[in-house]
Design a protein around this motif. Structure first.
Motif, short mmCIF file in Angstrom:
data_model
loop_
_atom_site.label_atom_id
_atom_site.label_comp_id
_atom_site.label_asym_id
_atom_site.label_seq_id
_atom_site.Cartn_x
_atom_site.Cartn_y
_atom_site.Cartn_z
N ALA A 100 -0.69 1.32 9.25
CA ALA A 100 -1.50 1.16 7.92
C ALA A 100 -1.84 2.42 7.24
CB ALA A 100 -2.68 0.19 8.18
N ALA A 101 -2.38 3.35 8.00
CA ALA A 101 -2.51 4.70 7.01
C ALA A 101 -1.26 5.22 6.65
CB ALA A 101 -3.08 5.57 8.08
N PRO A 133 -8.04 5.66 -5.31
CA PRO A 133 -9.40 5.48 -4.56
C PRO A 133 -9.03 4.44 -3.27
CG PRO A 133 -9.81 4.88 -6.81
CD PRO A 133 -8.13 4.97 -6.62
N ALA A 134 -8.29 3.38 -3.50
CA ALA A 134 -7.87 2.51 -2.44
C ALA A 134 -7.31 3.37 -1.29
CB ALA A 134 -7.23 1.33 -2.98
N THR A 135 -6.50 4.12 -1.45
CA THR A 135 -5.87 4.77 -0.15
C THR A 135 -6.94 5.64 0.82
OG1 THR A 135 -5.64 6.82 -1.71
CG2 THR A 135 -3.87 5.34 -1.54
N LEU A 136 -7.77 6.38 0.11
CA LEU A 136 -8.65 6.84 0.99
C LEU A 136 -9.86 6.10 1.59
CD1 LEU A 136 -9.00 9.72 2.03
CD2 LEU A 136 -10.49 10.33 0.03
N TRP A 167 -3.63 12.58 5.01
CA TRP A 167 -3.91 12.13 3.56
C TRP A 167 -3.55 13.14 2.35
CZ3 TRP A 167 -7.26 13.11 -0.43
CH2 TRP A 167 -7.42 12.22 -1.39
N ALA A 168 -4.53 14.29 2.70
CA ALA A 168 -4.49 15.39 1.89
C ALA A 168 -2.97 15.92 1.81
CB ALA A 168 -5.64 16.48 2.28
N ALA A 187 2.58 -3.00 2.88
CA ALA A 187 0.87 -3.12 2.82
C ALA A 187 0.62 -4.49 2.99
CB ALA A 187 0.55 -2.58 1.16
N LEU A 188 1.20 -5.38 2.52
CA LEU A 188 0.81 -6.77 2.70
C LEU A 188 1.01 -7.18 4.36
CD1 LEU A 188 2.42 -8.64 -0.43
CD2 LEU A 188 0.04 -8.23 -0.05
N LEU A 189 1.99 -6.58 5.05
CA LEU A 189 2.25 -7.10 6.43
C LEU A 189 1.14 -6.15 7.39
CD1 LEU A 189 6.17 -7.00 6.59
CD2 LEU A 189 4.42 -8.96 6.66
N LEU A 190 0.90 -4.97 6.76
CA LEU A 190 0.27 -4.06 7.79
C LEU A 190 -1.21 -3.57 7.51
CD1 LEU A 190 3.28 -1.60 8.13
CD2 LEU A 190 2.56 -3.52 9.92
N VAL A 191 -1.65 -3.55 6.24
CA VAL A 191 -2.84 -3.06 5.71
C VAL A 191 -3.74 -4.06 5.97
CG1 VAL A 191 -4.37 -1.85 4.07
CG2 VAL A 191 -1.74 -1.32 4.42
#
Length: 540
Positions: free
Chosen positions: A23-24, A129-132, A152-153, A194-198
Motif C-alpha cells: 500500500a505504501a 497530502p493523502a500520500t503521507l 516517501w521523501a 490503490a483500490l485493491l491495496l490501499v
C-alpha cells in the motif's frame, strides 16, 4: 468480558507487513507521478514554443501553472482529506491528473495547455497530502514510520528531479505532447492498485470543516505563489507585484484571524508553535528554496553553457536524485541514534557545502564540478527532507495526518516557487548586466545584444551566426557572464541554508523528548487516543 485477540505469530504477521508495504509503494508511485509532472516540461520549452507558437508569458504559465495551483490549494485540501477519506482523495486526485493530462496532450491552443496544467495542479493538491497521511495511518510504529517516510521523501524528490531526464528523452524521441501522454497508463495502474491495496481511513473525530478558513488559506497562498512567480518578469517593485504581495498579506492575515477565533479551526495555530513542526517545516521550505532554484539554474547551465541537449542535460542531473535517495535512507539510522536535530542540521550543512562547491565554478569548469555539487547537496537534501518530514508527522495525531501532510507540502511548494523566482531573477539580472557590458566592448551586432536581454539560452544560437574571432569572443563573454551570475546565486542559496542550519540547531527540539510527543510543558498533540473503531482500522 471482552475477548482478547490472539497474539499474532511472526508467520501470520508477514502478510500484514507485506500488505502495508505494498500500500505504501502504491501511494509513493502516485507521489512520483506528481513530482514528475512538476518538472517534466522544463526541458520541453523550445519544442513547445515551436509547436504552438507560444509567447514567453504563455510558456511561463504552462510551466508554472501546475505548481501555482498545487502550492495555493494544498493546505486547504489537506485538511479536507482527513474528513473525506484519504484513499478516496488519493484516487480522485490521480484521476483528475489523468483527465487533465489527456486534455493537455490533445491541446491545439496555448490556453488549453495552461488550463490542463492548472487542473493537474488541483489534482496534485488532492493526492499529495493523502500520500503521507496514508503512510502515517499504515505505520503507527515510530521505527517503521521513519523508514516509510524516508522512502516517501526519496521517491518524491526523485520524481521532481528525474523530470528533466524523462522529459528530455520524450522530447528527443517524440514531442512535448508525450510529457502528457505518459501520465495516462501510469495513472491507470496507480488507480487500480490503490483500490485493491490501499485501505480507506478517516479522522476519528470528524469536526465540521472550516470552509471560510479553507477559502482564505487557498486564496492567500494562490495570490502569494502567483506574486512570487510573476515578480521576476514584471519586476519585484512593479504595481502588479506589490499589489499581489499586499493582497496575499491581507488574505493570510484574515486567515490567521479566522483560525484564532473559529470554534473548529482548519489549522490550529498552536501546531506551528511546536518546534518539531514549525521549525522543521521552515527548514523544509528553505531547503526547497535553495535546491529547486539550483535545479532551475543548473538546467540552464548544462544546456546554455556546457552545450548539452535536453536529454543529455537531463541525464547529467541524475547525481542529484541519487544523492537525495542516499541521504533519505541514511536519515533513518541517524535519526534513530542521534535524534531529528542531527540529520536536519547536518543535512543543511551538507547542502551549504554543496553550494560552496558550486560557488567556485569558473568559465573553465566542466561537468565533474557540477556533479560534485549535486552529490554533496543531494545527500544533504535527502537527510533534511526525511528527518524534517518525520518530525512534522510524528508530532501530529493520526486524525490530523492529512493536515500535517498539507503543512509539510505547502511549505515545500511555497519554498520551491520562491527559490525558482528569486534565483532565476537574480541569475537573469546579473547575466544580462555582465553580458551587455561585454557585448558593448566587443561592438557585437544588435541581434546578439537583443538575445542577451530576451533569453539566456538564445545567446549561443545568435553567436553561432557570427564569423571569425567575434564568434568565439561572444561565446566566451556569455560563458563568463553566466558563470558569474550562477556563482552569485550559489552564494545566496548557501547563505540561506547556512542560516537555516544555525536556526535549526538553536530551536529544533531534541527528539528523545519529541520523537512521538511534544516537549514537556506544551499542549499535547497526540495524547491518549480513543480506540479505533473497526471500520476505521486498516484492513490488510
Amino acid at each position: 468480558m471482552t475477548a482478547t485477540a490472539p497474539a499474532r505469530t511472526p508467520a501470520a504477521a508477514a502478510p500484514v507487513r507485506r500488505g502495508r508495504a505494498a500500500a505504501a509503494a502504491v501511494v509513493c508511485l502516485g507521489l512520483f507521478m506528481l513530482g514528475l509532472d512538476l518538472t517534466v516540461l522544463n526541458v520541453a520549452v523550445p519544442d513547445l514554443q515551436g509547436g504552438l507558437n507560444t509567447s514567453t508569458a504563455q510558456v511561463q504559465w504552462i510551466v508554472d501553472g501546475y505548481a501555482l495551483v498545487l502550492g495555493g490549494t494544498v493546505l486547504a485540501v489537506g485538511a479536507f482529506t482527513d474528513a473525506w477519506g484519504r484513499r478516496r482523495s488519493f484516487v480522485c486526485g490521480v484521476a483528475v491528473c489523468a483527465g487533465a493530462s489527456l486534455g493537455g496532450a490533445m491541446a491545439a491552443e496555448p490556453w488549453q495547455v495552461i488550463a490542463a496544467r492548472c487542473t493537474m495542479g488541483a489534482g496534485a493538491a488532492l493526492l499529495m497530502p493523502a500520500t503521507l497521511a496514508v503512510i502515517h495511518q499504515l505505520f503507527p510504529e515510530a521505527r517503521l514510520r521513519s523508514r516509510a517516510i524516508a522512502a516517501w521523501a526519496a521517491v518524491g524528490g526523485m520524481g521532481g528531479l528525474c523530470g528533466p531526464v524523462i522529459g528530455g528523452w520524450l522530447v528527443e524521441h517524440f514531442s512535448w505532447r508525450a510529457a502528457f501522454w505518459i501520465n495516462l497508463p501510469l495513472a491507470a495502474v496507480i488507480i487500480v492498485l490503490a483500490l485493491l491495496l490501499v485501505p480507506e481511513s478517516y479522522a476519528r473525530r470528524r469536526a465540521g470543516f472550516d470552509v471560510a478558513g479553507a477559502a482564505l488559506s487557498a486564496a492567500g497562498l494562490l495570490v502569494l505563489v502567483w506574486s512570487i512567480t510573476e515578480s521576476p518578469h514584471r519586476g519585484w517593485t512593479s504595481p502588479a507585484a506589490l499589489t499581489g504581495f499586499a493582497a496575499a498579506a491581507l488574505l493570510l492575515a484574515a486567515f490567521v484571524h479566522r483560525q484564532l477565533r473559529a470554534p473548529a479551526p482548519m489549522l490550529p495555530l498552536s501546531l506551528l508553535r511546536v518546534p518539531a513542526i514549525g521549525v522543521a517545516a521552515a527548514a523544509l521550505a528553505l531547503m526547497s528554496f535553495a535546491m529547486f532554484g539550483a535545479l532551475f539554474v543548473l538546467t540552464l547551465y548544462l544546456q546554455g553553457v556546457l552545450g548539452f541537449s535536453p536529454w543529455q542535460a537531463g541525464v547529467r542531473t541524475l547525481p542529484l536524485p541519487a544523492g537525495l535517495a542516499l541521504g533519505a535512507v541514511c536519515a533513518v539510522p541517524v535519526r534513530a541514534r542521534m535524534g531529528g536535530r542531527v540529520p536536519v542540521v547536518g543535512g543543511l550543512a551538507l547542502v551549504t557545502a554543496g553550494f560552496a562547491i558550486l560557488a567556485t565554478t569558473t568559465p573553465d569548469s566542466d561537468y565533474p564540478h557540477c556533479a560534485a555539487f549535486q552529490l554533496v547537496a543531494g545527500v544533504g537534501a535527502g537527510l533534511v527532507a526525511a528527518a524534517a518530514t518525520e518530525s512534522v508527522m510524528g508530532s501530529v495525531a493520526t486524525e490530523r495526518a492529512g493536515l500535517g501532510s498539507a503543512i509539510n507540502d505547502a511549505t515545500r511548494q511555497v519554498g520551491s516557487a520562491l527559490g525558482v523566482a528569486v534565483q532565476g531573477s537574480l541569475l537573469a539580472a546579473v547575466f544580462t548586466s555582465r553580458l551587455t557590458a561585454s557585448l558593448t566592448d566587443l561592438h557585437a551586432p544588435a541581434p546578439v545584444a537583443a538575445a542577451a536581454r530576451h533569453s539566456i539560452l538564445s545567446v549561443p544560437a545568435q553567436a553561432m551566426r557570427l564569423h571569425g574571432p567575434l564568434r568565439g569572443s561572444v561565446l566566451a563573454a556569455a560563458r563568463r557572464a553566466f558563470t558569474d551570475a550562477m556563482t552569485l546565486t550559489a552564494v545566496v542559496a548557501g547563505a540561506v541554508t547556512l542560516l537555516t542550519a544555525a536556526a535549526a540547531a538553536r530551536w529544533l527540539g531534541r527528539p528523545d523528548r519529541a520523537h512521538d510527543a511534544p516537549p514537556a510543558g506544551r499542549t499535547p498533540l497526540r495524547g491518549p487516543q480513543p480506540p479505533v473503531r473497526e471500520e476505521e482500522r486498516p484492513a490488510l
